[in-house]
Scaffold this motif. Structure first.
Motif, PDB file in Angstrom:
ATOM      1  N   GLY A  19       0.837  -1.202   0.000  1.00 18.96           N
ATOM      2  CA  GLY A  19       0.000   0.000   0.000  1.00 18.96           C
ATOM      3  C   GLY A  19       0.868   1.247   0.000  1.00 18.96           C
ATOM      4  O   GLY A  19       0.618   2.205  -0.736  1.00 18.96           O
ATOM      5  N   HIS A  20       1.925   1.237   0.816  1.00 23.24           N
ATOM      6  CA  HIS A  20       2.866   2.362   0.809  1.00 23.24           C
ATOM      7  C   HIS A  20       3.554   2.467  -0.552  1.00 23.24           C
ATOM      8  O   HIS A  20       3.803   3.553  -1.052  1.00 23.24           O
ATOM      9  CB  HIS A  20       3.971   2.161   1.862  1.00 23.24           C
ATOM     10  CG  HIS A  20       3.495   2.206   3.273  1.00 23.24           C
ATOM     11  ND1 HIS A  20       3.508   1.097   4.096  1.00 23.24           N
ATOM     12  CD2 HIS A  20       3.004   3.211   4.026  1.00 23.24           C
ATOM     13  CE1 HIS A  20       3.047   1.434   5.290  1.00 23.24           C
ATOM     14  NE2 HIS A  20       2.728   2.706   5.280  1.00 23.24           N
ATOM     15  N   TYR A  21       3.855   1.295  -1.114  1.00 17.02           N
ATOM     16  CA  TYR A  21       4.599   1.297  -2.376  1.00 17.02           C
ATOM     17  C   TYR A  21       3.804   1.998  -3.474  1.00 17.02           C
ATOM     18  O   TYR A  21       4.286   2.943  -4.091  1.00 17.02           O
ATOM     19  CB  TYR A  21       4.955  -0.146  -2.788  1.00 17.02           C
ATOM     20  CG  TYR A  21       5.839  -0.168  -4.000  1.00 17.02           C
ATOM     21  CD1 TYR A  21       7.204   0.108  -3.889  1.00 17.02           C
ATOM     22  CD2 TYR A  21       5.316  -0.415  -5.267  1.00 17.02           C
ATOM     23  CE1 TYR A  21       8.019   0.124  -5.003  1.00 17.02           C
ATOM     24  CE2 TYR A  21       6.129  -0.400  -6.389  1.00 17.02           C
ATOM     25  CZ  TYR A  21       7.480  -0.128  -6.249  1.00 17.02           C
ATOM     26  OH  TYR A  21       8.285  -0.091  -7.354  1.00 17.02           O
ATOM     27  N   ALA A 194     -11.096  -1.706   2.718  1.00 16.25           N
ATOM     28  CA  ALA A 194     -10.712  -0.609   1.822  1.00 16.25           C
ATOM     29  C   ALA A 194      -9.212  -0.351   1.776  1.00 16.25           C
ATOM     30  O   ALA A 194      -8.673   0.037   0.756  1.00 16.25           O
ATOM     31  CB  ALA A 194     -11.449   0.652   2.221  1.00 16.25           C
ATOM     32  N   LYS A 195      -8.519  -0.588   2.870  1.00 14.51           N
ATOM     33  CA  LYS A 195      -7.146  -0.129   2.922  1.00 14.51           C
ATOM     34  C   LYS A 195      -6.208  -1.186   3.481  1.00 14.51           C
ATOM     35  O   LYS A 195      -6.526  -1.830   4.483  1.00 14.51           O
ATOM     36  CB  LYS A 195      -7.126   1.107   3.834  1.00 14.51           C
ATOM     37  CG  LYS A 195      -5.868   1.917   3.725  1.00 14.51           C
ATOM     38  CD  LYS A 195      -5.974   3.163   4.562  1.00 14.51           C
ATOM     39  CE  LYS A 195      -4.596   3.678   4.902  1.00 14.51           C
ATOM     40  NZ  LYS A 195      -4.627   4.749   5.881  1.00 14.51           N
ATOM     41  N   ASN A 202      -3.671  -6.904   7.296  1.00 11.60           N
ATOM     42  CA  ASN A 202      -4.109  -7.397   5.980  1.00 11.60           C
ATOM     43  C   ASN A 202      -3.124  -6.994   4.877  1.00 11.60           C
ATOM     44  O   ASN A 202      -3.529  -6.659   3.771  1.00 11.60           O
ATOM     45  CB  ASN A 202      -5.523  -6.878   5.676  1.00 11.60           C
ATOM     46  CG  ASN A 202      -5.574  -5.359   5.639  1.00 11.60           C
ATOM     47  OD1 ASN A 202      -4.552  -4.690   5.714  1.00 11.60           O
ATOM     48  ND2 ASN A 202      -6.771  -4.807   5.490  1.00 11.60           N
ATOM     49  N   CYS A 203      -1.835  -7.029   5.213  1.00  4.77           N
ATOM     50  CA  CYS A 203      -0.808  -6.464   4.319  1.00  4.77           C
ATOM     51  C   CYS A 203       0.103  -7.506   3.703  1.00  4.77           C
ATOM     52  O   CYS A 203       0.367  -8.547   4.293  1.00  4.77           O
ATOM     53  CB  CYS A 203       0.147  -5.567   5.100  1.00  4.77           C
ATOM     54  SG  CYS A 203      -0.639  -4.314   6.029  1.00  4.77           S
ATOM     55  N   ILE A 204       0.660  -7.119   2.558  1.00  8.45           N
ATOM     56  CA  ILE A 204       1.842  -7.795   2.025  1.00  8.45           C
ATOM     57  C   ILE A 204       2.994  -6.814   2.217  1.00  8.45           C
ATOM     58  O   ILE A 204       2.959  -5.689   1.702  1.00  8.45           O
ATOM     59  CB  ILE A 204       1.665  -8.125   0.534  1.00  8.45           C
ATOM     60  CG1 ILE A 204       0.514  -9.116   0.354  1.00  8.45           C
ATOM     61  CG2 ILE A 204       2.967  -8.670  -0.063  1.00  8.45           C
ATOM     62  CD1 ILE A 204       0.182  -9.417  -1.099  1.00  8.45           C
ATOM     63  N   TYR A 205       3.988  -7.232   2.991  1.00  6.75           N
ATOM     64  CA  TYR A 205       5.119  -6.341   3.268  1.00  6.75           C
ATOM     65  C   TYR A 205       6.162  -6.426   2.163  1.00  6.75           C
ATOM     66  O   TYR A 205       6.335  -7.477   1.536  1.00  6.75           O
ATOM     67  CB  TYR A 205       5.750  -6.710   4.617  1.00  6.75           C
ATOM     68  CG  TYR A 205       4.830  -6.379   5.765  1.00  6.75           C
ATOM     69  CD1 TYR A 205       4.713  -5.067   6.209  1.00  6.75           C
ATOM     70  CD2 TYR A 205       4.038  -7.352   6.357  1.00  6.75           C
ATOM     71  CE1 TYR A 205       3.828  -4.739   7.222  1.00  6.75           C
ATOM     72  CE2 TYR A 205       3.153  -7.042   7.375  1.00  6.75           C
ATOM     73  CZ  TYR A 205       3.054  -5.725   7.799  1.00  6.75           C
ATOM     74  OH  TYR A 205       2.171  -5.398   8.791  1.00  6.75           O
ATOM     75  N   LEU A 206       6.862  -5.313   1.959  1.00  5.29           N
ATOM     76  CA  LEU A 206       7.915  -5.286   0.938  1.00  5.29           C
ATOM     77  C   LEU A 206       8.998  -6.303   1.270  1.00  5.29           C
ATOM     78  O   LEU A 206       9.693  -6.789   0.394  1.00  5.29           O
ATOM     79  CB  LEU A 206       8.535  -3.881   0.862  1.00  5.29           C
ATOM     80  CG  LEU A 206       7.566  -2.761   0.473  1.00  5.29           C
ATOM     81  CD1 LEU A 206       8.231  -1.392   0.606  1.00  5.29           C
ATOM     82  CD2 LEU A 206       7.074  -2.972  -0.949  1.00  5.29           C
TER      83      LEU A 206
END
Ligand code: TRP
Length: 329
Positions: A19-21, A194-195, A202-206
């Motif tokens: 999401g940050h990416y 949504a996020k 609920n993330c995929i980390y770099l």
């Protein structure tokens, strides 16, 4: 001609994710040669929710540094700085807080959403006011542009208004910053919310290894109406299709068509996505490993960037004090 300046930042609350990416890191990497780029690790802002254990932020600062260097922020051209080591930002925040109304802060939609998401019961003064401090982050460096995701737009708007008000009240010292919105500004979480967000888990980390990426994508929610392999799908409501749009633009027409006609099943679609994301992340993982074994060099990069940034902040504060007649007894 002097290059215009960009400033952006992240709270060090953990490793950075996709999401940050797509929301801002990718834009920063592209723009760093075109603009003078300042990137802030906003540890003071992180304390608005982590004040009980500021020491824990140290480790996150290291992770965020590694993520920055891994995605290709080049410390030879970009300035990475640590917010808490520039006390002039706190000073400017206090001056701004004199003319920012509490109601404008209460109406900030991003702050409101965070209050709800984090279930904050008591509203702390520092938390409610962090957009004021963020306005100081941006204006103290006279940044023209702020590359951010959509959730940050209210803060940039607030910063513009604060800069304008300061200039009207005293003297035109500050630059009114503008948001530079990324093409994909918001990535959904694996759970379809949504996020993508660390606090929602609920993330995929770099920094996730390839197997983790693949297995996380297997768990991603898809079109709930597509139960069997031969059911036609609805890509427009599918989280996985949203990821294809962000990371696999070349193939979205074909995937969309094949999903609608049940030509491709969800597990093949997910496998193709996982391969794409892993291909994107491979060079990032490699650079991360490189810097992870060079801790001292990484700390020196941060110290040098903070030193350069501080001299800009000190110069702006001299102008601010002059404009406000706070220069002598
Ligand atoms: N609020 C931003 C976030 O939560 C972090 C941030 C702090 C920031 N200061 C900034 C972003 C200045 C842009 C400019 O991600």
């Amino acid at each position: 001609m002097m290059k215009q300046r960009i400033l952006t930042g992240d709270r060090p609350t953990g490793r950075l994710h996709l999401g940050h990416y797509v929301g801002s890191l990718e834009t920063r990497v592209k723009l760093q040669h075109q603009y003078e780029t300042f990137i802030m690790i906003a540890d003071v802002q992180a304390m608005t929710t982590h004040f009980d254990n500021p020491g824990a932020l140290r480790e996150h600062i290291g992770e965020v540094m590694l993520d920055y260097l891994a995605v290709g922020i080049d410390p030879g051209v970009s300035t990475i700085l640590l917010q808490s080591m520039i006390p002039e930002i706190a000073e400017l925040t206090i001056f701004f807080s004199m003319f920012v109304t509490v109601s404008s802060l209460r109406h900030n939609p991003t702050t409101k959403q965070e209050i709800e998401e984090k279930g904050l019961k008591d509203l702390y003064y520092g938390f409610l006011g962090y957009p004021v401090s963020q306005a100081a982050d941006i204006t103290i460096f006279k940044a023209h542009w702020v590359p951010v995701g959509a959730d940050q737009l209210p803060h940039i708007e607030q910063a513009r208004r604060i800069a304008r008000r300061f200039n009207d009240l005293y003297r035109p010292v500050l630059v009114e910053p503008q948001a530079l919105l990324s093409p994909v500004t918001k990535l959904a979480g694996l759970d379809g919310r949504a996020k993508m967000s660390k606090s929602l888990d609920n993330c995929i980390y770099l920094s996730d290894p390839p197997e983790t990426v693949t297995s996380k994508i297997k768990t991603a929610v898809t079109d709930p109406a597509r139960i069997r392999r031969h059911d036609p799908g609805h890509p427009d409501i599918c989280t996985v299709f949203g990821y294809h749009q962000a990371f696999n633009r070349e193939e979205i027409e074909e995937i969309s068509e094949n999903c609608r006609t049940a030509g491709i099943g969800c597990s093949d679609c997910k496998r193709r996505l996982a391969d794409k994301i892993n291909a994107l992340l491979d060079p990032i993982r490699e650079r991360r490993d490189h810097y992870a074994s060079r801790g001292r060099e990484v700390r020196e990069i941060l110290a040098a960037g903070t030193g350069r940034a501080r001299s800009v902040a000190v110069a702006t504060m001299a102008e601010v004090r002059e404009a406000m007649s706070l220069v002598s007894f």
